[in-house]
Structures are given as C-alpha cells and as structure tokens.
Design a protein around this motif. Structure first.
Motif, short mmCIF file in Angstrom:
data_model
loop_
_atom_site.label_atom_id
_atom_site.label_comp_id
_atom_site.label_asym_id
_atom_site.label_seq_id
_atom_site.Cartn_x
_atom_site.Cartn_y
_atom_site.Cartn_z
N SER A 1 -2.00 2.83 -6.08
CA SER A 1 -2.40 3.29 -4.89
C SER A 1 -1.43 4.47 -4.88
O SER A 1 -1.95 5.50 -4.17
CB SER A 1 -1.81 2.10 -3.73
N GLN A 2 -0.06 4.31 -5.36
CA GLN A 2 0.84 5.64 -5.33
C GLN A 2 0.14 6.75 -6.07
O GLN A 2 0.17 7.87 -5.90
CB GLN A 2 2.15 5.25 -5.61
N ALA A 3 -0.47 6.23 -7.34
CA ALA A 3 -0.98 7.46 -8.10
C ALA A 3 -2.30 7.95 -7.32
O ALA A 3 -2.26 9.28 -7.65
CB ALA A 3 -1.49 6.67 -9.39
N LEU A 4 -2.81 7.47 -6.52
CA LEU A 4 -4.05 8.08 -5.79
C LEU A 4 -3.44 9.09 -4.66
O LEU A 4 -3.97 10.16 -4.67
CB LEU A 4 -4.75 7.00 -4.94
N ALA A 5 -2.29 8.92 -4.18
CA ALA A 5 -1.62 9.87 -3.41
C ALA A 5 -1.16 11.03 -4.26
O ALA A 5 -1.20 12.12 -3.63
CB ALA A 5 -0.35 9.15 -2.69
N VAL A 6 -0.76 10.92 -5.39
CA VAL A 6 -0.28 12.08 -6.12
C VAL A 6 -1.62 12.82 -6.44
O VAL A 6 -1.53 14.00 -6.50
CB VAL A 6 0.56 11.50 -7.40
N ALA A 7 -2.65 12.02 -6.94
CA ALA A 7 -3.81 12.81 -7.32
C ALA A 7 -4.37 13.40 -6.21
O ALA A 7 -4.60 14.72 -6.30
CB ALA A 7 -4.97 11.86 -8.12
N PHE A 8 -4.51 12.90 -5.08
CA PHE A 8 -5.10 13.38 -3.96
C PHE A 8 -4.06 14.78 -3.37
O PHE A 8 -4.91 15.83 -3.24
CB PHE A 8 -4.94 12.59 -2.62
N ALA A 9 -2.62 14.73 -3.54
CA ALA A 9 -2.10 16.05 -3.05
C ALA A 9 -2.21 17.21 -4.23
O ALA A 9 -2.31 18.06 -3.98
CB ALA A 9 -0.78 15.57 -3.29
N ALA B 1 2.99 11.53 -2.44
CA ALA B 1 3.61 10.24 -2.86
C ALA B 1 4.98 9.91 -1.94
O ALA B 1 5.31 9.06 -1.44
CB ALA B 1 4.09 10.36 -4.25
N THR B 2 5.49 11.32 -1.78
CA THR B 2 6.78 11.13 -1.04
C THR B 2 6.55 10.83 0.75
O THR B 2 7.21 10.00 1.05
CB THR B 2 7.78 12.53 -0.93
N ALA B 3 5.60 11.39 1.13
CA ALA B 3 5.01 11.06 2.57
C ALA B 3 4.57 9.52 2.46
O ALA B 3 5.05 8.89 3.61
CB ALA B 3 4.08 11.90 3.09
N SER B 4 4.00 9.23 1.54
CA SER B 4 3.58 7.75 1.71
C SER B 4 4.70 6.89 1.68
O SER B 4 4.82 5.76 2.08
CB SER B 4 2.60 7.52 0.24
N ILE B 5 5.85 6.97 0.77
CA ILE B 5 6.85 6.24 0.72
C ILE B 5 7.62 6.02 1.80
O ILE B 5 8.14 5.08 2.55
CB ILE B 5 7.83 6.95 -0.31
N LEU B 6 7.75 7.20 2.64
CA LEU B 6 8.28 7.34 3.91
C LEU B 6 7.79 6.60 5.06
O LEU B 6 8.46 5.94 5.86
CB LEU B 6 8.54 8.74 4.54
N LEU B 7 6.50 6.46 4.90
CA LEU B 7 5.57 5.64 5.99
C LEU B 7 6.17 4.14 5.32
O LEU B 7 6.30 3.15 6.56
CB LEU B 7 4.04 5.75 5.52
N VAL C 1 0.77 -1.14 -0.22
CA VAL C 1 -0.02 0.07 -0.04
C VAL C 1 1.02 1.24 -0.06
O VAL C 1 1.28 1.79 1.05
CB VAL C 1 -1.09 -0.07 1.18
N MET C 2 1.08 1.91 -1.29
CA MET C 2 2.06 2.89 -1.35
C MET C 2 1.26 4.36 -1.40
O MET C 2 1.98 5.07 -1.48
CB MET C 2 2.98 2.75 -2.70
N GLY C 3 -0.06 4.13 -1.09
CA GLY C 3 -0.66 5.30 -1.15
C GLY C 3 -1.56 5.80 0.11
O GLY C 3 -2.61 6.48 0.08
#
Length: 357
Positions: A154-162, A278-284, A64-66
């Motif tokens: 899942s990571q694309a969702l994080a980018v889209a959300f930001a 996405a960066t915050a998600s990757i750090l998690l 789960v990268m997002g």
C-alpha cells in the motif's frame, strides 16, 4: 455500577461525537481567527481520512499505509474542477487552466473535460476511489496478502502515485500541483464567509463519518470485522469470506480519505504530490496511532492533534519540528501503545492492579 458501564458503552460514544460537533461547529468559529480556523479545517480533512484508517486498521487489522493515494484522488478531482472554474470565470466556457498554457501546448486532455461539471466532480470524488479500492482490494485480499506485505504494497502505491503526478506536469501541474483556485462551486474563495462555510462543511462531514463508523461498529459487520482481525480462519470456517469483509472496510476507508482530500483542496488552496506521497500517508497513520486506532474518536482527535503539532512546531522550530514530532510519537508508542485515547483506562487499570497487590 454495571448499569452505569452499560450506559457508558452505549451512549458514551454518541456523547463524545456530540462534544466534537459542538467544539468544531460552535466553539471554534467563535474563538479562532479566520487564519486559525482555516488551519483547523485542514486538520479536520486529515481527521476524516483518519476515521477511515481507524476502521480499516484499528478494527480490521489492515495497516493501510498508502491512504495518500485515495486522499489525492479526491483532492485532485476537486482541484481539477476548481481550476476549470477559475479558468472559465476569466476566459469563458472553453477556457483551460493556466499551467497547461505555461507547460504545454495550450490544449487540455479529454479526461479533464467532465470535471467542468460540479455534479460529475462530486460523483467522481466518491466513485473513483471506490472503484480503485475495490479492484486493488479484491486482488490483494483474495490472494490473502496481509501483514507487513500489505503495508509495504500500500505504501508503494503512494510512492508510485506521487511519482506519476510529478512526471505528468502538463496534465497535473507536476511538483507544483494544482493551485490558485478562485471559486468553490460558484462561491468566491476570497470571501471569509465562504471560507468559513467550507470549514463548516468539513466539520459536518467529519461528524457524519464518525456517526457512520459508530453504527458500523455496533452492527454485525463490525463484529465480523473484529473477528476477521483476530481469528480469520475461524471466520472462514463459519462460512464467511474474510476477504469480502476486509474489502468493504478498505473501500469505505478509501472513500473517506477521498472526501477528506476533496475538502482539503479548497481549504488550503493547493493540492500537490507532497500532500499524497508516502510521507503524507505515514503522518496520517501517525495521527491515528497517537489518538488510538481502535477507539471511535481516537483517530480523528489524533489526526487533529498531529496537524496542530505540525503547525505549532514548524512555526517555532522551522528546521527541527520533525524531530520533536517524531520524539512525541515514540514516547506515546512506548508508554501508551494503544494511543492517548486509552491512557486513562491504562492508568486506572494499573492503579487497580497495584491496589489489589
């Protein structure tokens, strides 16, 4: 020896959770300054999200990268309530947040209005990510999307959300996010006693999440989740739907991330797109991998360690700290692919093999 091993497997995790609780709730408030304790509270919020990632990724095999999306849903829900609390404290019951006057036409969107209620806000922090994760997860898992495709999606969702948050400056504060909170459900946020109270709430929530996940790992659901990760087709052949099993873990991870984000907002005093992208998600994910994704305590301790490393390295090396953190992550993955939490077992196993040879 076998009885000692059984005792360790049964009660060892509970002992570990108890030690974490003592360290966070007794030792840390006694030895840390208010500033450092507040920083630890921030790491604890990431750890709450990390526990959920450990459940979905470590036990369920879903990378789960997002999770920044769900962290942000909780963080922004809480921040909206805190902004309205601050506005009402100075402008009356109908007051609106200051940035809407600065960036907009001094009118508040109707979907902000329910967040004047603290009860609704708490409900939204749990229900909103659960609904979003259920809809997304149902569509993804029923179509049997997994592996790299699931991680990329899942990571694309994080980018889209930001991106959405940045683009809607009149409703969400844009790139600057939501900040300048003054109260937390009626408690003054500038009072050190209240700041410590919020830290304690975050620490207790982390311990509760660890206990919930510990019980899940021991349950039939936990066995099904591991079986789904290792042999999905066999689980289907036995009459269980792997999509439903993964969906439950995905939703629980989303709710934990949202709760972590909700506590992050009052502790740090700000929530912005950089906290959910996405960066915050990757750090998690990095924190969970560092601590050991398949272990009970590994994701939480790894998230706290990464948070501490970010703060310490950025204070000493403001421009180079990301390189040091990246190097540490590479070294751990190379020598301890299961995380630092499994380092001792890997070393002892290697020594036993060498002794037998």
């Amino acid at each position: 020896m076998s009885s000692l091993r059984r005792w360790s497997r049964t009660w060892g995790p509970l002992l570990g959770i108890a030690l974490v609780a003592i360290a966070l709730l007794v030792v840390a408030p006694a030895v840390l300054s208010p500033f450092r304790l507040n920083n630890l509270g921030k790491y604890v919020c990431w750890a709450i999200a990390g526990v959920g990632i450990g459940l979905a990724w470590g036990r369920g095999g879903m990378l789960v990268m997002g999770q920044g999306v769900f962290f942000g849903l909780g963080g922004y829900a809480m921040a909206m309530h805190l902004k309205l609390e601050a506005a009402m404290a100075t402008g009356g019951p109908a007051a609106i947040p200051d940035f809407m006057v600065l960036y907009g036409d001094a009118t508040m969107p109707g979907w902000w209005e329910p967040f004047r209620s603290g009860t609704f806000t708490v409900f939204a922090i749990v229900a909103l990510p659960a609904v979003v994760a259920t809809v997304l997860g149902y569509a993804i898992f029923k179509r049997r999307v997994k592996g790299a495709y699931f991680a990329i999606l899942s990571q694309a969702l994080a980018v889209a959300f930001a991106t959405l948050l940045i683009a809607t400056i009149k409703q969400t504060g844009g790139f600057n996010g939501l900040n300048q909170f003054t109260q937390f459900f009626g408690y003054n946020l500038y009072d050190p006693v209240n700041k410590q109270m919020i830290y304690s709430i975050a620490a207790v929530v982390l311990v509760v999440c660890l206990l919930v996940v510990w019980q899940l790992y021991r349950s039939r659901f936990g066995e099904l989740l591991v079986a789904t990760r290792d042999a999905e087709e066999r689980v289907r052949f036995l009459g269980h739907d792997p999509a439903n099993v993964k969906l439950v873990a995905f939703v629980l991870a989303a709710v934990m991330a949202s709760i972590g984000g909700a506590l992050f907002a009052p502790i740090t005093g700000i929530i912005s797109p950089s906290d959910v992208d996405a960066t915050a998600s990757i750090l998690l994910i990095a924190g969970v991998a560092l601590g050991g994704r398949a272990l009970l305590l590994g994701p939480a301790l790894g998230a706290i360690a990464v948070g501490y490393g970010r703060t310490t390295l950025s204070e000493s090396f403001p421009d180079q700290w990301t390189y040091f953190l990246g190097l540490l992550f590479v070294v751990v993955i190379l020598f301890f692919p299961s995380g630092l939490g499994s380092a001792w077992s890997q070393i002892t196993s290697r020594l036993r093999r060498e002794g037998a040879a």
